[in-house]
Design an enzyme around this catalytic site. Structure first.
Site, PDB file in Angstrom:
ATOM      1  N   ALA A 161      28.527 -26.116  48.553  1.00 16.54           N
ATOM      2  CA  ALA A 161      28.906 -25.129  49.574  1.00 16.54           C
ATOM      3  C   ALA A 161      29.516 -23.833  49.002  1.00 16.54           C
ATOM      4  O   ALA A 161      29.027 -22.735  49.305  1.00 16.54           O
ATOM      5  CB  ALA A 161      29.842 -25.788  50.586  1.00 16.54           C
ATOM      6  N   ASP A 195      30.955 -29.533  53.175  1.00 14.96           N
ATOM      7  CA  ASP A 195      30.011 -28.448  53.464  1.00 14.96           C
ATOM      8  C   ASP A 195      30.423 -27.646  54.693  1.00 14.96           C
ATOM      9  O   ASP A 195      30.093 -26.472  54.815  1.00 14.96           O
ATOM     10  CB  ASP A 195      28.605 -29.002  53.641  1.00 14.96           C
ATOM     11  CG  ASP A 195      28.064 -29.427  52.295  1.00 14.96           C
ATOM     12  OD1 ASP A 195      28.342 -30.562  51.877  1.00 14.96           O
ATOM     13  OD2 ASP A 195      27.431 -28.583  51.631  1.00 14.96           O
ATOM     14  N   LYS A 241      28.014 -34.530  51.892  1.00 18.53           N
ATOM     15  CA  LYS A 241      26.794 -35.224  51.461  1.00 18.53           C
ATOM     16  C   LYS A 241      26.658 -36.596  52.113  1.00 18.53           C
ATOM     17  O   LYS A 241      27.641 -37.333  52.246  1.00 18.53           O
ATOM     18  CB  LYS A 241      26.840 -35.342  49.935  1.00 18.53           C
ATOM     19  CG  LYS A 241      25.663 -36.034  49.286  1.00 18.53           C
ATOM     20  CD  LYS A 241      24.323 -35.413  49.671  1.00 18.53           C
ATOM     21  CE  LYS A 241      24.251 -33.919  49.373  1.00 18.53           C
ATOM     22  NZ  LYS A 241      23.108 -33.273  50.052  1.00 18.53           N
TER      23      LYS A 241
HETATM   24  O1  MRU Z   1      22.903 -30.712  49.053  1.00 14.34           O
HETATM   25  P1  MRU Z   1      23.996 -30.165  48.173  1.00 14.34           P
HETATM   26  O2  MRU Z   1      23.891 -30.594  46.750  1.00 14.34           O
HETATM   27  O3  MRU Z   1      24.174 -28.691  48.336  1.00 14.34           O
HETATM   28  O4  MRU Z   1      25.305 -30.872  48.768  1.00 14.34           O
HETATM   29  C1  MRU Z   1      26.532 -30.614  48.186  1.00 14.34           C
HETATM   30  C2  MRU Z   1      27.651 -31.383  48.784  1.00 14.34           C
HETATM   31  O5  MRU Z   1      27.500 -32.121  49.732  1.00 14.34           O
HETATM   32  C3  MRU Z   1      29.006 -31.125  48.220  1.00 14.34           C
HETATM   33  O6  MRU Z   1      29.803 -32.273  48.281  1.00 14.34           O
HETATM   34  C4  MRU Z   1      29.682 -30.007  49.030  1.00 14.34           C
HETATM   35  O7  MRU Z   1      28.844 -28.898  49.135  1.00 14.34           O
HETATM   36  C5  MRU Z   1      30.968 -29.596  48.430  1.00 14.34           C
HETATM   37  S1  MRU Z   1      30.736 -28.714  46.931  1.00 14.34           S
HETATM   38  C6  MRU Z   1      32.228 -28.172  46.367  1.00 14.34           C
END
Ligand code: MRU
Length: 409
Positions: free
Chosen positions: A53, A244, A255
């Protein structure tokens, strides 16, 4: 001070281009991706060359600046420039739906351009670029603050479980959940990290494991379905994940698989912490029910994507690879829909493969994120301090208030 070893920066501006480490192929191939146009950055976001994110917020800002420096530089009329910038920013914000930071970065660039428009288009363009660079710098600074706040929650000797990658690669630098872990480790409090592999895209196995190894933090990689058992055996002291999007009531989108961990934490009396900058909090959404969950390509579930470097064993192999890749990338003939492409890069050869693991034509459901209700969350760690329930009040203070939301002991 936490030492992140040789973890490279995630995304940056250089020579009029946006550059990033291509995360879709890490850790076995560490390509540098150079984007000359904003839609190149959009493709990088959609293809997950840049992901996580906070990194997406930075990518959005840099993409707007890149447009402003290239196609935008051809537009002499101020109103036309601003209208086009709004449109481009909206397009960038639409590349992935769940991480609010993407929209946040794009909206901040729109607002900045409108607020500073009185200088005229020629003077505005360098300011737009400066704003994007400021967003990138702020992200790292926020993560370091967040890391210090979060580390204060970690008991000495902790075994911490994390999911996906909320590390340096998911931000401009340093990370959120891993930022807490890096800081707590530097303070001597981390005995070991449990890293969930995080199917289907394996951000844990590929990226978190890579970062922890670089930063010399002790860890063990586990399959996602092992978490319950190690919790029951008393081997986990805390869970820390990123986010996110966090709704005003503290519901957390992260996630897929995060919600299951939170439920397990409640059952086993383990604190479940969320670490995220205030740019991940979306006060416009009353609850997590309103968060749009991205659904991704079924092929992420029916197969595995793997890249690697080929080291020929003999002159015969080198000759064969040279012949195959002479005219560019070469797609090998494969059965069952498996795919394997060979590419020559300088003196080296690379393979990019998708290997089917499910029978052809199965139906798939592939939501990339889930929502954890606020009642499961022990604390939300932001750069402004540690927010506790009731989150409707503490998050509003974290995002709109003036003071620290929690004084550190
Ligand atoms: O699909 P992604 O790899 O973009 O998902 C990322 C995540 O779910 C992370 O845990 C979230 O963005 C936090 S990153 C500091």
């Amino acid at each position: 001070m936490p030492d992140l070893g040789n973890i490279p920066p995630t995304i940056w501006w250089e020579d009029g281009t946006v550059r990033m480490i291509d995360q879709s192929r890490l850790p076995l191939v560490g390509d540098l991706l150079v984007c000359n146009t904003y839609d190149g950055v959009c493709s990088a976001i959609a293809g997950m060359a840049v992901r996580g994110a906070p990194a997406l917020g930075v990518a959005a800002a840099l993409a707007v600046a890149l447009w402003s420096e290239t196609e935008g530089a051809e537009i002499g009329d101020l109103d036309a420039y601003l209208t086009a910038l709004d449109r481009i920013a909206d397009e960038i914000a639409g590349t992935r739906p769940t991480a609010v930071n993407l929209k946040w970065g794009a909206e901040r660039m729109k607002r900045f351009a409108r607020d500073n428009a009185d200088v005229g288009p020629d003077a505005l363009r360098p300011l737009v670029l400066e704003e994007a660079l400021a967003i990138r710098a702020e992200d790292e600074a926020r993560n370091r603050e967040l890391g210090a706040h979060g580390a204060a929650l970690i008991e000495p000797g902790s075994r911490i479980l994390t999911h996906c990658n909320a590390g340096s690669l998911a931000t401009a630098y340093f990370g959120t959940a891993l930022g807490v872990i890096f800081t707590a480790h530097a303070e001597g409090k981390v005995a070991q990290v449990w890293v969930d592999e995080t199917r289907p895209v394996l951000q844990g196995a590929r990226l978190t494991a890579w970062e922890l190894r670089m930063a010399a933090v002790p860890f063990k990689l586990i399959c996602d379905n092992m978490a319950a058992s190690i919790m029951r055996r008393g081997l986990v002291d805390a869970v820390i994940v990123g986010a996110d999007r966090i709704a005003a009531n503290g519901d957390v989108a992260n996630k897929i698989g995060t919600y299951g961990l939170a439920v397990l934490c409640k059952e086993h009396g383990i604190p479940f912490y969320v670490a995220a900058p205030s740019s991940t909090v979306d006060l416009t959404l009353a609850s997590g029910d309103e968060i749009v969950i991205e659904e991704r390509d079924p092929r992420e579930v029916t197969g595995l994507t793997v890249s690697g470097v080929i080291e020929p064993h003999s002159g015969v192999e080198t000759k064969a690879l040279d012949a195959l890749t002479e005219a560019g990338p070469y797609a090998l003939g494969m059965t069952k829909g498996h795919q394997m492409e060979l590419t020559r890069k300088g003196g080296a050869y690379q393979f990019d493969a998708w290997v089917r693991i499910a029978p052809p034509s199965v139906e798939v459901y592939n939501p990339a994120f889930d929502v954890t209700p606020a009642e499961y969350v022990a604390a939300i760690i932001t750069e402004r301090g540690v927010a506790r329930a009731p989150y409707t009040e503490s998050l509003a203070e974290a995002c709109c208030g003036t003071g620290a939301i929690h004084e550190l002991e």
